[in-house]
Design an enzyme around this catalytic site. Sequence first.
Site, PDB file in Angstrom:
ATOM      1  CG  ASN A  92      50.200  15.349  -8.355  1.00 12.10           C
ATOM      2  OD1 ASN A  92      50.707  15.805  -9.112  1.00 12.10           O
ATOM      3  ND2 ASN A  92      49.033  15.255  -8.135  1.00 12.10           N
ATOM      4  CG  HIS A 109      57.490  11.975 -11.360  1.00 14.06           C
ATOM      5  ND1 HIS A 109      56.675  12.970 -12.352  1.00 14.06           N
ATOM      6  CD2 HIS A 109      57.944  11.245 -12.363  1.00 14.06           C
ATOM      7  CE1 HIS A 109      56.827  12.628 -13.187  1.00 14.06           C
ATOM      8  NE2 HIS A 109      57.562  11.474 -13.507  1.00 14.06           N
ATOM      9  CB  ALA A 220      40.488  18.172 -10.437  1.00 16.54           C
TER      10      ALA A 220
END
Length: 236
Positions: A92, A109, A220
């Site tokens: 993320n 990332h 989640a």
Amino acid sequence: MAAFKRIVILTGAGLSAESGLATFRDKDGIWSKYDISEVATPEAFARDPAKVHDFYNQRRRGLRLAAPNTAHLALARLEREFPGQVTIVTQNIDPLHEAAGSQRLIHMHGELLKALCAHCDARHPWHDDLSTEVACPSCGRAGGMRPDVVWFGEMPYRMDEIYDLLAQADLFASIGTSGTVYPAAGFVREALTAGAHTVELNLEPSEGTSLFAEKIHGPATQVVPQWVERLLANAR
Ligand SMILES: [Zn+2]
């Protein structure tokens, strides 16, 4: 449950979805509305930087309303209270893990709230819009400022460090990832080679679900706090 000492947790968009941030690969995700080749590659940025800036400016503005959810908070608590090493490797680009208090964190990332200068490679915290007119605070040149995110066709950050962590892990968890984007989708194999227990926590079975020894499916914000509670209870 065995007493684990080194936990590596890979997280993806499914973790932040419940904080109101759109996922990229779901059928209603960001990549269903945008063409990756037009907004998320070095070639796109060279061809039409304004379009790429516009795309990431929208994502960056979207962060203003997002807050960490109970899953982010549970993972930060795990790092604080677990009597061993806990490292989060996240795909993320949002700042919700650090907002929740996580410290051993690798943004493989990149980060939406940082800008990278193509002229001098300097990185700067960045909360405003970027454009081709923005000058780099380090070298003063305009036109080279880009979001510090890893685009398609670019190498994710800190991969050597991540593979070293996976080689030493005794527990590997993958949370909220589609299991389709490499190299992250291959981490479970690295962990299995190292002899680690592997667990997938995801809304639904991922592409790579058969590789995991243990699978926990659900939102989640429900399954991650329960899993953390169990890990901490077994560690006491
Ligand atoms: Zn610069």
